[in-house]
Design an enzyme around this catalytic site. Structure first.
Site, PDB file in Angstrom:
ATOM      1  N   ASN A   9       9.409  -7.144  -5.962  1.00 34.32           N
ATOM      2  CA  ASN A   9       8.258  -7.847  -5.384  1.00 34.32           C
ATOM      3  C   ASN A   9       7.015  -7.260  -6.049  1.00 34.32           C
ATOM      4  O   ASN A   9       6.590  -6.156  -5.698  1.00 34.32           O
ATOM      5  CB  ASN A   9       8.222  -7.625  -3.864  1.00 34.32           C
ATOM      6  N   TRP A  10       6.473  -8.007  -6.998  1.00 30.69           N
ATOM      7  CA  TRP A  10       5.325  -7.488  -7.747  1.00 30.69           C
ATOM      8  C   TRP A  10       4.045  -7.483  -6.912  1.00 30.69           C
ATOM      9  O   TRP A  10       3.031  -6.944  -7.342  1.00 30.69           O
ATOM     10  CB  TRP A  10       5.090  -8.335  -9.005  1.00 30.69           C
ATOM     11  N   LYS A  11       4.075  -8.133  -5.776  1.00 33.38           N
ATOM     12  CA  LYS A  11       2.860  -8.298  -4.948  1.00 33.38           C
ATOM     13  C   LYS A  11       1.740  -8.874  -5.812  1.00 33.38           C
ATOM     14  O   LYS A  11       2.019  -9.577  -6.790  1.00 33.38           O
ATOM     15  CB  LYS A  11       2.460  -6.968  -4.312  1.00 33.38           C
ATOM     16  N   HIS A  94       7.001 -11.597   4.587  1.00 34.48           N
ATOM     17  CA  HIS A  94       6.719 -10.204   4.225  1.00 34.48           C
ATOM     18  C   HIS A  94       5.717  -9.644   5.239  1.00 34.48           C
ATOM     19  O   HIS A  94       4.828 -10.357   5.707  1.00 34.48           O
ATOM     20  CB  HIS A  94       6.150 -10.140   2.801  1.00 34.48           C
ATOM     21  N   GLU A  96       3.188  -7.928   4.911  1.00 36.31           N
ATOM     22  CA  GLU A  96       1.779  -8.078   4.533  1.00 36.31           C
ATOM     23  C   GLU A  96       1.275  -9.473   4.872  1.00 36.31           C
ATOM     24  O   GLU A  96       0.096  -9.655   5.178  1.00 36.31           O
ATOM     25  CB  GLU A  96       1.608  -7.751   3.034  1.00 36.31           C
ATOM     26  N   GLU A 165      12.772  -4.517   6.191  1.00 31.03           N
ATOM     27  CA  GLU A 165      11.685  -3.725   5.632  1.00 31.03           C
ATOM     28  C   GLU A 165      10.878  -3.092   6.763  1.00 31.03           C
ATOM     29  O   GLU A 165       9.968  -3.739   7.310  1.00 31.03           O
ATOM     30  CB  GLU A 165      10.762  -4.616   4.796  1.00 31.03           C
ATOM     31  N   GLY A 171       5.303   0.792   0.906  1.00 33.95           N
ATOM     32  CA  GLY A 171       4.175   1.310   0.126  1.00 33.95           C
ATOM     33  C   GLY A 171       3.652   2.652   0.620  1.00 33.95           C
ATOM     34  O   GLY A 171       2.563   3.078   0.235  1.00 33.95           O
ATOM     35  N   SER A 209       9.723   1.602   0.045  1.00 31.43           N
ATOM     36  CA  SER A 209       9.657   2.812  -0.784  1.00 31.43           C
ATOM     37  C   SER A 209      11.004   3.190  -1.393  1.00 31.43           C
ATOM     38  O   SER A 209      11.312   4.372  -1.545  1.00 31.43           O
ATOM     39  CB  SER A 209       9.073   3.982   0.018  1.00 31.43           C
ATOM     40  N   GLY A 230       9.080  -2.859  -4.117  1.00 29.55           N
ATOM     41  CA  GLY A 230       7.674  -3.117  -4.423  1.00 29.55           C
ATOM     42  C   GLY A 230       7.224  -2.308  -5.618  1.00 29.55           C
ATOM     43  O   GLY A 230       7.503  -2.656  -6.773  1.00 29.55           O
TER      44      GLY A 230
HETATM   45  C1  PEP Z   1       7.718  -4.486  -0.535  1.00 27.92           C
HETATM   46  O1  PEP Z   1       6.557  -4.772  -0.747  1.00 27.92           O
HETATM   47  O2  PEP Z   1       8.513  -5.378  -0.214  1.00 27.92           O
HETATM   48  C2  PEP Z   1       8.126  -3.091  -0.680  1.00 27.92           C
HETATM   49  C3  PEP Z   1       9.321  -2.747  -0.288  1.00 27.92           C
HETATM   50  O3  PEP Z   1       7.208  -2.239  -1.235  1.00 27.92           O
HETATM   51  P1  PEP Z   1       7.454  -0.699  -1.670  1.00 27.92           P
HETATM   52  O4  PEP Z   1       8.764  -0.646  -2.407  1.00 27.92           O
HETATM   53  O5  PEP Z   1       6.289  -0.376  -2.548  1.00 27.92           O
HETATM   54  O6  PEP Z   1       7.482   0.089  -0.420  1.00 27.92           O
END
Ligand code: PEP
Length: 251
Positions: A9-11, A94, A96, A165, A171, A209, A230
């Site tokens: 997931n590049w966001k 997600h 976010e 998640e 993050g 993470s 992410g």
């Molecule tokens: C995500 O945004 O779905 C995610 C898991 O981010 P990260 O790996 O940076 O925690």
């Protein structure tokens, strides 16, 4: 054991130039025998993903989709548009989007439904906040979130991918332990089994993470079918190390 699915997931990151370099490294380093691989980018880059990943064995997808059918929804991107760019996946719900854009369980469910009707697999994100966890509400929250989707998509439930998640792990560098992840994945698996006779088709990914150091232990859990990644997906070396951490599955 099924082959794992690793999704980046590049966001809201990337540029034409940076994406091209990253995708080139992924194409060169990806071992399809190890895991299935996909990247989800912002909508303006879907054409680039389609042109640079076609024939590579790496799938691509979007990070959101409109809950509406095509029409007067300025700024929205429909499931049909994602299909035009051959997206295999779209992330819905997600944390976010739930947090910053007020997406309710019902909106997330409608998005999952729109994706499925366009032939795109929704990756449905569920997860509790730290406060939920502290209050012993983890199971209640993730089941409520998934139940809204199951209720809406009905007999298509076996076609969704679920991503657990924990919000407190996204993050933050704080990861759920393999045992914490497995416990929630088992709850979600049981919920899917109660909803569909084909729950063996559902993949449940862990996200929060995940990195090369913790991936192997998380991916070794029986109900962890892959990862939604992410920050580590923006670095080809780290992302491919996560693929390499997937347990070997004889075909
Ligand atoms: C995500 O945004 O779905 C995610 C898991 O981010 P990260 O790996 O940076 O925690």
């Amino acid at each position: 054991m099924r082959k794992k699915l690793i999704v980046g997931n590049w966001k809201m990151n990337g540029s034409l130039q940076a994406n091209a370099a990253l995708l080139e490294q992924l194409r060169n380093g990806y071992d399809p025998a190890r895991a299935e691989l996909a990247v989800c980018a912002s909508a303006p880059y879907l054409a680039q993903l389609q042109s640079l990943l076609a024939g590579s064995g790496i799938d691509w997808g979007a990070q959101d989709v409109s809950a509406h059918e095509p029409g007067a929804y300025t700024g929205e991107v429909s499931a049909e548009m994602l299909r035009d760019f051959a997206c295999r996946y779209v992330i819905v719900g997600h944390s976010e989007r739930r947090q910053y854009h007020g997406e309710s369980d019902d909106v997330v469910a409608a998005k999952a439904q729109r994706a499925l009707s366009a032939g795109i697999t929704p990756i449905v994100c569920v997860g509790e906040t730290w406060r939920d966890r502290e209050a012993g509400r983890t199971e209640f929250v993730v089941k409520r979130q998934l139940s809204a989707v199951i209720h809406t998509v009905g007999h298509c439930t076996s076609e969704i991918v679920v991503a657990y998640e924990p919000v407190w792990a996204i993050g933050t560098g704080q990861t759920a332990t393999p045992e914490q992840a497995q416990a929630v994945h088992a709850v979600l698996r049981a919920q899917l089994r109660a909803a569909t006779a084909h729950a063996d088709r559902n993949r449940i990914l862990y996200g929060g993470s995940m990195n090369p150091a913790n991936a192997a232990a998380l991916l070794a859990q029986p109900d962890v079918d892959g990862g939604l990644i992410g920050s580590a997906s923006l670095d080809a070396g780290q992302f491919l190390s996560i693929v390499a951490a997937c347990p070997w599955v004889a075909q």
